[in-house]
Design a protein around this motif. Structure first.
Motif, short mmCIF file in Angstrom:
data_model
loop_
_atom_site.label_atom_id
_atom_site.label_comp_id
_atom_site.label_asym_id
_atom_site.label_seq_id
_atom_site.Cartn_x
_atom_site.Cartn_y
_atom_site.Cartn_z
N TYR B 159 0.81 -1.22 0.00
CA TYR B 159 0.00 0.00 0.00
C TYR B 159 0.84 1.27 0.00
CZ TYR B 159 -3.52 -3.41 1.34
OH TYR B 159 -4.33 -4.52 1.39
N ALA B 160 2.14 1.07 0.23
CA ALA B 160 3.04 2.24 0.20
C ALA B 160 3.51 2.54 -1.22
CB ALA B 160 4.25 1.98 1.11
N LYS B 161 3.06 1.70 -2.18
CA LYS B 161 3.48 1.94 -3.57
C LYS B 161 2.86 3.23 -4.09
CE LYS B 161 4.32 -2.86 -4.69
NZ LYS B 161 3.78 -4.12 -5.17
N PRO B 163 0.57 5.71 -5.86
CA PRO B 163 -0.78 5.66 -6.42
C PRO B 163 -0.84 6.34 -7.78
CG PRO B 163 -0.66 7.36 -4.75
CD PRO B 163 0.68 6.73 -4.80
N ASP B 164 -1.90 6.08 -8.51
CA ASP B 164 -2.08 6.66 -9.85
C ASP B 164 -2.32 8.18 -9.73
OD1 ASP B 164 -3.23 7.57 -12.28
OD2 ASP B 164 -3.81 5.53 -12.78
N ALA B 165 -1.38 8.96 -10.23
CA ALA B 165 -1.45 10.42 -10.08
C ALA B 165 -2.63 11.01 -10.86
CB ALA B 165 -0.14 11.05 -10.54
N GLU B 166 -2.97 10.39 -11.99
CA GLU B 166 -4.08 10.92 -12.81
C GLU B 166 -5.39 10.84 -12.05
OE1 GLU B 166 -2.33 11.36 -16.87
OE2 GLU B 166 -4.47 11.15 -16.58
N VAL B 167 -5.62 9.74 -11.36
CA VAL B 167 -6.87 9.57 -10.60
C VAL B 167 -6.92 10.60 -9.48
CG1 VAL B 167 -8.07 8.03 -8.99
CG2 VAL B 167 -7.13 7.12 -11.12
N ILE B 168 -5.81 10.76 -8.80
CA ILE B 168 -5.77 11.73 -7.69
C ILE B 168 -6.06 13.13 -8.22
CG2 ILE B 168 -4.27 12.82 -5.97
CD1 ILE B 168 -2.97 10.09 -5.55
N LYS B 169 -5.43 13.47 -9.34
CA LYS B 169 -5.61 14.81 -9.92
C LYS B 169 -7.07 15.03 -10.32
CE LYS B 169 -3.73 17.66 -13.63
NZ LYS B 169 -3.02 17.64 -14.90
N LYS B 170 -7.67 13.97 -10.86
CA LYS B 170 -9.04 14.10 -11.40
C LYS B 170 -10.08 14.31 -10.29
CE LYS B 170 -12.07 11.69 -14.64
NZ LYS B 170 -12.34 10.48 -15.41
N TYR B 171 -9.85 13.66 -9.13
CA TYR B 171 -10.92 13.64 -8.12
C TYR B 171 -10.60 14.34 -6.81
CZ TYR B 171 -13.07 10.20 -11.21
OH TYR B 171 -13.63 9.57 -12.28
N PRO B 248 -2.22 0.57 -8.66
CA PRO B 248 -1.97 1.99 -8.36
C PRO B 248 -3.25 2.82 -8.41
CG PRO B 248 -0.30 1.17 -9.85
CD PRO B 248 -1.31 0.10 -9.73
N ALA B 249 -4.17 2.47 -9.30
CA ALA B 249 -5.44 3.22 -9.37
C ALA B 249 -6.27 2.97 -8.11
CB ALA B 249 -6.22 2.84 -10.62
N ILE B 250 -6.28 1.71 -7.65
CA ILE B 250 -7.02 1.39 -6.40
C ILE B 250 -6.44 2.21 -5.25
CG2 ILE B 250 -7.57 -0.40 -4.70
CD1 ILE B 250 -7.51 -2.43 -6.99
N LEU B 251 -5.11 2.27 -5.17
CA LEU B 251 -4.47 3.05 -4.11
C LEU B 251 -4.91 4.51 -4.19
CD1 LEU B 251 -0.77 1.71 -4.20
CD2 LEU B 251 -2.64 1.00 -2.71
N ALA B 252 -4.99 5.02 -5.42
CA ALA B 252 -5.37 6.42 -5.62
C ALA B 252 -6.79 6.68 -5.12
CB ALA B 252 -5.24 6.79 -7.09
N TYR B 253 -7.71 5.74 -5.40
CA TYR B 253 -9.09 5.93 -4.94
C TYR B 253 -9.18 5.95 -3.42
CZ TYR B 253 -10.91 5.76 -9.67
OH TYR B 253 -11.18 6.06 -10.99
N TYR B 254 -8.37 5.12 -2.78
CA TYR B 254 -8.34 5.17 -1.31
C TYR B 254 -7.82 6.53 -0.83
CZ TYR B 254 -9.34 0.24 -0.17
OH TYR B 254 -9.94 -0.97 0.01
N LYS B 255 -6.81 7.02 -1.55
CA LYS B 255 -6.19 8.29 -1.15
C LYS B 255 -7.19 9.45 -1.21
CE LYS B 255 -1.46 8.02 -0.81
NZ LYS B 255 -0.75 8.59 0.30
#
Lengths: 161, 355
Positions: B159-161, B163-171, B248-255
């Protein structure tokens, strides 16, 4: 500061009761009860898996491998050689039949998958059902708005008095 | 002495498979010969411990066979014929009733799974269910062997990997409240109840909100279609179904999640709850099956799915910083119980009681 979660939840429930909040919304069953979702329809994955299995199993082998006690296997092989003249034509005939049936099933299966993938009346039916459900939602929301308006008007009239 | 594991499938990224592989690593570290044998192995799994079941041989009377049980499989019926001492790690099987309206194959498979579990009741010498709920289910099915509850080993380092930056930026940073649920699209997880609660929240409490349902619908296409139709029929916007996505996208959604909302009615453990704890996302979860076991007093456990109540609770969680901090703090404490070291020690303790 100590946080009392149970009290917070009780307060929320009390507020909901006091203000008369309700959620008059379509239920999930009203959607899944529609004909669109009722029938199982064609399970593409199941059909493909079944066709693959039928294709891989349709040929009956003449000489399946024999395992076990080496002496017993030796005698079994001799017997198999002796009766081969009798068994072989039957196995060949069975394999020919199996191959024809599997070819026919493959053709029908491909046709079914092709038809299933095309948008058709079923899709239009789905769209109509969704529109009907949206209309039901819009009606419920209108009704809720009408009730709120009545409550506001009643409160306003009381204030003016 | 060998300690081997058998299971129907070793998948890639699946909680049960990850747990089995983590267990193999621990058994290896203890100095025993070990391996996992499965009927199916995902090509993406590269693990020296994992083999196809055809390679299983030379099991002695004193060896230990651990059966990882989570679905219908003929292994239930071949296990008693194998030499060695038998134990079971029970992850639970979804009751077939949930699948009946949507998928005949899944219904049959889970029914087969329950029959297999009952068949093994007097043939398993020891069980390590992953939750108290699972243990009680085994007892109900007639298991009288010793049991030791051992929660799933979770690889927190993953989980420390990045995360997908695009998902984070989008949401993120748009003023929207992100309500998230992570889990397979499956009828027992009751994603329709999440949609229903969100619809009320968005229309009556906070229009600046979105619901993100993270998970693959593989095998549950009819249920997935019904969920999307429901969201459409409720005329609620900003309901996002991610489908199968990268880790990485799953990690981003959690973030980017502000609230993790779970309305599931059947879970054997529910790893996503622990994942939400890891990412400091406050959890609201319906009290069913093993949910309370996993939360262990943390999160906000509810016994009422009324969309009005759930919406107002979400609103309170977003506005009341003291409540939010309290929930996150309790979740952090609970998370420590699931640390790799704690769970590894628990696993070793459980194994030693049998071996």
């Amino acid at each position: 500061m100590e946080v009392n979660v149970e009290k917070i939840m009780e307060d929320i429930r009390a507020e909901i009761k006091e203000k008369g909040y309700t959620a008059d919304m379509l239920s999930f069953k009203e959607v899944t009860g529609k004909s669109t979702f009722k029938s199982e329809g064609l399970d593409d994955c199941d059909l493909i898996d079944t066709l693959d299995t039928a294709n891989s199993l349709c040929m009956v082998p003449f000489d399946p491998p024999m395992r076990g006690n080496p002496i017993v296997v030796f005698f079994k092989k001799i017997i198999r050689k002796l009766i081969r003249f009798y068994i072989r034509p039957t196995v060949e005939q069975q394999n020919e039949f199996n191959a024809q049936i599997v070819r026919a099933v493959n053709t029908v299966g491909r046709y079914a998958l092709d038809v299933h993938s095309r948008p058709d009346a079923e899709e239009l039916g789905k769209k109509v059902e969704i529109l009907e459900l949206k209309l039901a939602t819009a009606n419920k929301e209108n009704e809720e708005l009408r009730r709120r308006l009545e409550r506001l008007e009643a409160a306003l009239t009381t204030d003016q008095k | 002495m060998k300690i081997i594991q058998i299971m129907p499938t070793v998948s890639f990224g699946d909680a049960v498979s990850n747990d089995a592989r983590a267990i193999a690593k621990v058994i290896d570290e203890l100095g025993y010969k070990t391996a996992i044998y499965a009927e199916n192995v995902d090509n993406r799994v590269k693990d020296k411990h994992v083999h196809k079941i055809g390679k299983l041989q030379n099991i002695g009377k004193k060896d230990v066979v651990i059966f990882n049980h989570s679905t219908g499989t003929k292994l239930c019926y071949s296990l008693p014929e194998m030499p060695g001492r038998k134990m079971m790690i029970y992850h639970n099987i979804t009751p077939p009733e949930f699948f009946r309206p949507y998928n005949a194959r899944a219904t049959k498979l889970t029914q087969y799974g329950y029959e297999g579990t009952e068949f093994l009741a007097n043939k398993i010498e020891y069980a390590m269910p992953v939750s108290e709920y699972n243990a009680s289910e085994l007892r109900r099915m007639g298991y009288k062997c010793d049991m030791f509850i051992r929660p799933i080993l979770i690889p927190f380092e993953d989980y420390a990997k990045t995360p997908d930056a695009e998902v984070i930026k989008k949401y993120s940073d748009d003023g929207y409240v992100n309500i998230v649920f992570v889990g397979r699209i499956a009828p027992n997880k009751k994603q329709e109840d999440i949609i229903r609660a969100f619809a009320y929240y968005k229309k009556h409490v906070n229009p600046k909100s979105r619901l993100i349902i993270v998970g693959s619908s593989g095998g549950m296409e009819r249920y997935d279609a019904a969920l999307k139709a429901y969201a459409s029929a409720l005329m609620v916007e900003d309901v996002i179904f991610t489908g199968q996505i990268s880790f990485p996208a799953i990690l981003a959604y959690y973030k980017i999640a502000d609230v993790f909302l779970c309305m599931s009615e059947h879970e054997g453990f529910c790893v996503p709850l622990v994942e939400a704890m890891y990412f400091d996302t406050p959890i609201i979860a319906f009290d069913s099956s093993a949910i309370a076991d996993t939360l262990g007093g943390s999160g906000l456990l509810i016994n009422d799915k009324d969309p009005v109540f759930v919406s107002m609770l979400i609103d309170r969680l977003m506005k009341d910083q003291a409540l939010r901090a309290h929930v996150i703090e309790k979740q952090r404490k609970r998370l420590q119980d699931f640390s790799y070291e704690n769970m590894k020690n628990r696993l070793i303790e459980g194994l030693k009681k049998f071996i």
